[in-house]
Scaffold this active site. Structure first.
Site, PDB file in Angstrom:
ATOM      1  N   ASP A   1      10.208  32.068 -28.712  1.00  0.00           N
ATOM      2  CA  ASP A   1      10.265  30.621 -28.510  1.00  0.00           C
ATOM      3  C   ASP A   1       9.361  29.927 -29.526  1.00  0.00           C
ATOM      4  OD1 ASP A   1      11.897  31.048 -26.336  1.00  0.00           O
ATOM      5  OD2 ASP A   1      10.254  30.957 -24.886  1.00  0.00           O
ATOM      6  N   MET A   2       9.672  28.683 -29.827  1.00  0.00           N
ATOM      7  CA  MET A   2       8.913  27.931 -30.816  1.00  0.00           C
ATOM      8  C   MET A   2       7.416  27.916 -30.500  1.00  0.00           C
ATOM      9  SD  MET A   2       9.580  24.015 -32.025  1.00  0.00           S
ATOM     10  CE  MET A   2       8.644  23.235 -33.334  1.00  0.00           C
TER      11      MET A   2
END
Length: 292
Positions: free
Chosen positions: A126-127
């Site tokens: 995930d970012m």
């Protein structure tokens, strides 16, 4: 921090920022706004706000995120590099990969560093999650690593901080997950259409106040798996703006989830990846400034 002084009034905050920094797309600016990294005259404002002559816009962003030129992977973020793969330590806030050609991603940075468009990232983070990602330099290598991931032979370990103490202290979470239309991943029953099994192993390493320092191994790689599973046992990850507790995140001033992929152990390979058999890639487990 960068400061812009509005010279053309009646434009939106979004248009004004993008005029100065074209590399900042809407999705990225929306995220920065939620994280309180963009302020208009010292206040957090929606991107559709109309600006006035002389207004001050402050961007609390690293210079590398403002540049429109290709960004190369920093050598200090390289954990391992040979003829088959590159293992990189992804920074929190950087996308792993994106279909939007204007997005800055780890995939693009690696390609820029290697001066080659061949190859691909084998899995994503995930970012807001930091840590190890494997980049295969050829399609044959990618195919073999992806098969190992699918067959659950490649081990991926994470460390995180949870709000609340897992009970029991160590255990296994085995549920089915599905991404809903609102963008959230939710725990569902097995017979729900498009539901996918997700298995997470966890061990509590230490405790402090109402927080726990937890080691996690995932046997499957579903979207938001760790974040959703820990929320499912009433122990959301500290700093998680999507599945966490906002009041606790603010108390500890955490704007990104305290989650890091710190170790990857390769299985035994028999094909082109045979030289990588049983290799372990590892970075120091971060304590996120709390479990020092």
């Amino acid at each position: 921090m960068k400061e812009l002084i509005v010279k053309i009034p009646n434009k939106t905050l979004l248009d004004t920022i993008q005029s100065a920094y074209p590399s900042l797309n809407f999705n990225r600016l929306s995220k920065y706004t939620r994280e309180n990294k963009i302020k208009l005259n010292g206040k957090k404002m929606p991107l559709n706000t109309k600006v006035s002559l002389g207004d001050k816009i402050n961007l609390y962003l690293l210079d590398e995120y403002l540049s429109s030129s290709p960004i190369s992977l920093d050598k200090k973020d390289i954990v391992y590099d040979d003829d088959l793969i590159l293992v990189a330590n992804k920074k929190a806030g950087l996308l792993s990969i994106s279909e939007n050609e204007n997005d800055d991603t780890l995939d693009k940075r690696i390609k820029e560093y290697l001066h080659s468009q061949e190859g691909s990232i084998c899995h994503r983070l995930d970012m807001g999650t930091m840590g190890l990602i494997i980049y295969a330099k050829t399609s044959l290598v990618e195919e073999e690593i992806l098969k190992a991931i699918k067959d659950r032979r490649l081990q991926k370990h994470y460390v995180c901080i949870t709000v609340g103490w897992p009970n029991p202290a160590s255990g296994k979470i085995d549920t089915y997950l599905k991404k809903s239309e609102d963008g959230f991943v939710k725990v569902v029953k097995e017979n729900v259409e498009d539901a996918k099994q997700a298995i997470t192993l966890y061990t509590t390493l230490s405790k402090k106040d109402n927080l726990a320092y937890v080691d996690v191994e995932i046997l499957t790689g579903r979207t938001h798996q760790i974040r959703v599973h820990l929320k499912h046992i009433s122990c959301p990850i500290l700093g998680d703006s999507k599945y966490g507790i906002d009041s606790v995140n603010k108390k500890y001033k955490m704007k990104r989830q305290c989650l890091c992929s710190y170790k990857i152990q390769m299985p035994i390979f028999t094909g082109v990846c045979a030289p990588l058999s049983n290799k372990v890639f590892e970075i120091p487990k971060p304590t996120f400034g709390i479990f020092d």
